[in-house]
Write a protein that holds these residues in place. Structure first.
Motif, PDB file in Angstrom:
ATOM      1  N   GLU A 111      31.527  14.724   7.716  1.00 31.21           N
ATOM      2  CA  GLU A 111      31.159  16.018   8.294  1.00 31.21           C
ATOM      3  C   GLU A 111      31.155  17.121   7.236  1.00 31.21           C
ATOM      4  O   GLU A 111      31.685  18.218   7.432  1.00 31.21           O
ATOM      5  CB  GLU A 111      32.096  16.363   9.460  1.00 31.21           C
ATOM      6  N   GLY A 112      30.559  16.812   6.099  1.00 30.30           N
ATOM      7  CA  GLY A 112      30.384  17.790   5.028  1.00 30.30           C
ATOM      8  C   GLY A 112      31.542  17.947   4.080  1.00 30.30           C
ATOM      9  O   GLY A 112      31.447  18.694   3.102  1.00 30.30           O
ATOM     10  N   GLU A 113      32.653  17.232   4.323  1.00 30.94           N
ATOM     11  CA  GLU A 113      33.839  17.345   3.473  1.00 30.94           C
ATOM     12  C   GLU A 113      34.103  16.017   2.765  1.00 30.94           C
ATOM     13  O   GLU A 113      34.031  14.944   3.378  1.00 30.94           O
ATOM     14  CB  GLU A 113      35.056  17.712   4.326  1.00 30.94           C
ATOM     15  N   GLU A 131      42.407  10.298  -2.035  1.00 28.78           N
ATOM     16  CA  GLU A 131      42.078  10.422  -0.625  1.00 28.78           C
ATOM     17  C   GLU A 131      42.707  11.721  -0.118  1.00 28.78           C
ATOM     18  O   GLU A 131      43.825  12.058  -0.519  1.00 28.78           O
ATOM     19  CB  GLU A 131      42.603   9.223   0.155  1.00 28.78           C
ATOM     20  N   LYS A 132      41.979  12.423   0.712  1.00 30.00           N
ATOM     21  CA  LYS A 132      42.447  13.725   1.176  1.00 30.00           C
ATOM     22  C   LYS A 132      43.829  13.591   1.807  1.00 30.00           C
ATOM     23  O   LYS A 132      44.040  12.811   2.731  1.00 30.00           O
ATOM     24  CB  LYS A 132      41.458  14.313   2.175  1.00 30.00           C
ATOM     25  N   GLY A 133      44.770  14.356   1.267  1.00 29.56           N
ATOM     26  CA  GLY A 133      46.126  14.350   1.775  1.00 29.56           C
ATOM     27  C   GLY A 133      47.017  13.255   1.230  1.00 29.56           C
ATOM     28  O   GLY A 133      48.214  13.232   1.520  1.00 29.56           O
ATOM     29  N   ALA A 134      46.456  12.356   0.427  1.00 28.57           N
ATOM     30  CA  ALA A 134      47.233  11.211  -0.083  1.00 28.57           C
ATOM     31  C   ALA A 134      47.437  11.252  -1.590  1.00 28.57           C
ATOM     32  O   ALA A 134      47.986  10.325  -2.175  1.00 28.57           O
ATOM     33  CB  ALA A 134      46.553   9.898   0.302  1.00 28.57           C
ATOM     34  N   ALA A 217      31.337  14.775  -6.981  1.00 27.33           N
ATOM     35  CA  ALA A 217      31.949  14.741  -5.644  1.00 27.33           C
ATOM     36  C   ALA A 217      33.311  14.069  -5.655  1.00 27.33           C
ATOM     37  O   ALA A 217      34.298  14.609  -5.142  1.00 27.33           O
ATOM     38  CB  ALA A 217      31.014  14.048  -4.652  1.00 27.33           C
ATOM     39  N   ALA A 218      33.396  12.877  -6.247  1.00 27.67           N
ATOM     40  CA  ALA A 218      34.674  12.159  -6.270  1.00 27.67           C
ATOM     41  C   ALA A 218      35.680  12.864  -7.178  1.00 27.67           C
ATOM     42  O   ALA A 218      36.857  12.993  -6.835  1.00 27.67           O
ATOM     43  CB  ALA A 218      34.456  10.719  -6.741  1.00 27.67           C
TER      44      ALA A 218
END
Length: 273
Positions: A111-113, A131-134, A217-218
């Protein structure tokens, strides 16, 4: 030690499979057939083959996800909220010249993130992932951005425009200004690895204009998950969708931004005068 999630494992396996062919081709780099894609922008048979491998592996694991890929562009999947953003060979010019600084970059956008990213450097067998939050990791080692607070002690990476690309005078002004303030500037030729190295604290910062989404992006997620700060050079908060990237720890980011913006303002003043 971090436990990789299912989605990171999917990305890692795809990168490792594509890497086997790239490493083989890198050993035979002088025999590669290379076609001219645009001004000073070459695509090798290795690049194309790696992208095909990555698409096949990622599609097999998540058949409904869409793609944004360097060579074949965008394709929307049944699941419009997810897409893979892939650069099968970031550092193509290095690769084609036998220079061992190139990588595979895969990001997952939800969703765009950007929520997950992998940058794999096959020749050193370094799998940078986040990974987001990890958090951000290199194989099983947690990554943190550099703790340096003084610009004159910092080594900063950048990218330089080549023939056929615009922005030469602007970047020359930025480069001159940054050289006067830092311990050193490096231009290695892979935006994905530059960002991964910022996340790892190897580079203290990185800036580049005219970047593509699949290049960064990554890596942007890795820097932020490693405690860093990423914006566009002008201060915009959308480096994923913008035209430039500036990454560093929160202290150096402000200093680098100030130097770069001052160099741009000075150049405009000189041009108008």
């Amino acid at each position: 030690m971090a436990s990789r999630s299912a989605i990171i494992n999917v990305m890692a396996r795809a990168a490792e499979k594509a890497a086997r062919g790239l490493v083989r081709d890198f050993g035979e780099v002088e025999h590669l057939q290379v076609s001219r894609k645009g001004p000073a922008d070459f695509v090798s048979t290795a690049d194309t083959r790696a992208e095909q491998t990555l698409r096949a592996e990622l599609q097999k694991a998540r058949p409904d996800f869409g793609f944004l890929m360097e060579e074949t562009g965008e394709s929307v999947g049944k699941d419009a909220s997810h897409r893979w953003i892939v650069d099968p060979l970031d550092g193509t010019t290095n690769f084609l010249h036998g220079l061992p600084f190139w990588a595979i970059s895969i990001a997952l956008e939800r969703e765009g993130e950007i929520v997950a990213g992998v940058v794999y450097e096959p020749l050193r067998d370094e799998l940078f992932w986040a990974e987001k939050g990890a958090g951000a990791w290199n194989n099983h080692q947690r990554l943190r951005v550099s703790g340096r607070r003084k610009l004159d002690e910092a080594v900063i990476a950048t990218g330089l425009p080549f023939k056929g690309k615009g922005g030469h005078p602007e970047h020359a002004a930025q480069l001159q200004a940054m050289m006067a303030e830092t311990a050193g500037i490096r231009r290695f030729g892979s935006a994905a690895l530059d960002l991964a190295y910022v996340a790892a604290g190897r580079f203290d910062g990185y800036w580049e204009s005219h970047v593509q989404r699949w290049d960064v992006a990554a890596g942007i997620l890795m820097v932020t998950e490693a405690g860093g700060f990423v914006t566009e050079i002008g201060g915009g908060r959308n480096p994923h969708g913008g035209d430039s990237v500036l990454a560093a720890n929160s202290h150096l980011h402000l200093m680098i931004a100030k130097v770069l913006r001052a160099s741009t303002a000075n150049r405009k003043t000189q041009a108008e005068g």
